[in-house]
Design an enzyme around this catalytic site. Structure first.
Site, PDB file in Angstrom:
ATOM      1  CD  GLU A   1     -14.851 -12.843  10.210  1.00 27.29           C
ATOM      2  OE1 GLU A   1     -13.875 -13.675   9.914  1.00 27.29           O
ATOM      3  OE2 GLU A   1     -15.430 -12.100   9.655  1.00 27.29           O
TER       4      GLU A   1
ATOM      5  CG  ASN B   1      -9.943 -13.937   5.309  1.00 31.36           C
ATOM      6  OD1 ASN B   1      -9.756 -15.155   5.464  1.00 31.36           O
ATOM      7  ND2 ASN B   1     -10.372 -12.958   6.161  1.00 31.36           N
TER       8      ASN B   1
ATOM      9  N   GLY C   1     -19.150  -8.658   5.801  1.00 30.69           N
ATOM     10  CA  GLY C   1     -20.189  -9.988   5.432  1.00 30.69           C
ATOM     11  C   GLY C   1     -21.632  -9.353   5.828  1.00 30.69           C
TER      12      GLY C   1
ATOM     13  CG  HIS D   1     -10.226 -11.037   9.958  1.00 31.93           C
ATOM     14  ND1 HIS D   1     -11.636 -11.222  10.786  1.00 31.93           N
ATOM     15  CD2 HIS D   1     -10.183 -10.669   8.633  1.00 31.93           C
ATOM     16  CE1 HIS D   1     -12.243 -10.824   9.536  1.00 31.93           C
ATOM     17  NE2 HIS D   1     -11.640 -10.564   8.550  1.00 31.93           N
TER      18      HIS D   1
ATOM     19  CB  SER E   1     -19.734  -5.637   1.734  1.00 28.09           C
ATOM     20  OG  SER E   1     -20.034  -6.544   3.045  1.00 28.09           O
TER      21      SER E   1
ATOM     22  CD  GLU F   1     -10.830  -7.016   6.527  1.00 24.29           C
ATOM     23  OE1 GLU F   1     -11.178  -7.587   5.451  1.00 24.29           O
ATOM     24  OE2 GLU F   1     -10.947  -7.604   7.638  1.00 24.29           O
TER      25      GLU F   1
ATOM     26  CE  LYS G   1     -14.084 -13.334   6.405  1.00 32.42           C
ATOM     27  NZ  LYS G   1     -15.002 -12.266   6.783  1.00 32.42           N
TER      28      LYS G   1
END
Ligand code: 13P
Length: 250
Positions: free
Chosen positions: A97, A9, A170, A95, A209, A164, A11
């Site tokens: 985010e 991904n 991150g 996701h 991560s 996730e 991003k």
């Protein structure tokens, strides 16, 4: 045996020249991989260029998001049909985010999943708890709610579920294998409730991560069927090493 599913991904990273340069280095290093699925999810602007560059290779293409309508007056949005047209086989939906910065809730996520499946594309459906929720012992409640709500009227074909944990994204803080395994087994149980034996076909992948250093350990876990990789997928060397994970059976 189930094929593992290893996805990048990217991003909001990678211009078209940067994406081409990545692929120039990456493609030759993974050509020999036949037993697993390798997927790259570039930003919208690079989809078509990446689709062309990976043509004839063993690499597939995913988008990072979609809208649920097929076409019309929705300025700024992109439909599953357009993504298929650009060469995608999968779309990442839900996701964290998107949930966090764009207020996507379970209803929106479900609409997007259904629209994506209706257009014939596969879905990488993301779920995961926040640190606060984990510390309040709500991990399983959150996962159950997100999985069940996201999959209302969704069939099992071409469905990949990505666990996730938000606190691991991150942050360099990977879930331990035990933490991931426990949630993956729980998701698998929910999928059996929803789909019966067909749940056997659904890959449950881990994201948060994942790096070249921890992938072997994670992938040695029975219920982890792949990885969704952010930061470590931006360099050909590290993503290639991740694709070439080795099951650590010690
Ligand atoms: P990182 O690998 O950068 O933690 O990102 C994970 C992720 O969000 C993949 O979708």
């Amino acid at each position: 045996m189930m094929r593992n599913f290893i996805a990048a991904n990217w991003k909001m990273n990678m211009t078209i020249p940067e994406a081409r340069q990545f692929l120039h280095g990456f493609i030759p290093t993974v050509q020999s991989v036949q037993e697993d699925d390798i997927i790259i999810a570039p930003p919208f602007t690079a989809l078509y260029a990446v689709a062309n560059a990976i043509q004839g290779t063993n690499i597939g293409l995913a988008a990072q998001d979609t809208f649920w309508e097929e076409q019309g007056a929705y300025t700024g949005e992109v439909s599953p049909r357009m993504l298929r047209d650009a060469g995608c086989q999968y779309v990442i939906v839900g996701h964290s985010e998107r949930r966090q910065y764009f207020s996507e809730d379970d209803v929106v996520v479900n609409r997007k999943i259904r629209a994506t499946k209706e257009s014939g594309l596969g879905v990488i459906f993301c779920v995961g708890e926040s640190l606060e929720e984990r510390e309040a012992d709500k991990t399983f409640d959150v996962i159950k709610r997100e999985v069940e709500a996201g999959l209302v009227e969704v069939s099992f074909e071409k469905l990949v579920v990505a666990y996730e944990p938000i606190w691991a994204i991150g942050t360099g803080k990977t879930a331990t294998v035990e933490q991931a395994q426990e949630v993956h087994a729980f998701i698998r149980k929910i999928l059996y409730n929803v789909y019966g034996d067909n749940a056997d076909e659904i890959r449950i992948i881990y994201g948060g991560s994942v790096t070249a250093d921890n992938v072997d350990n994670l992938m040695s876990s029975q219920d982890i069927n792949g990885a969704l990789v952010g930061g470590a997928s931006l360099k050909p060397e590290s993503f290639s090493r991740i694709v070439h994970f080795k099951k650590d059976i010690s």
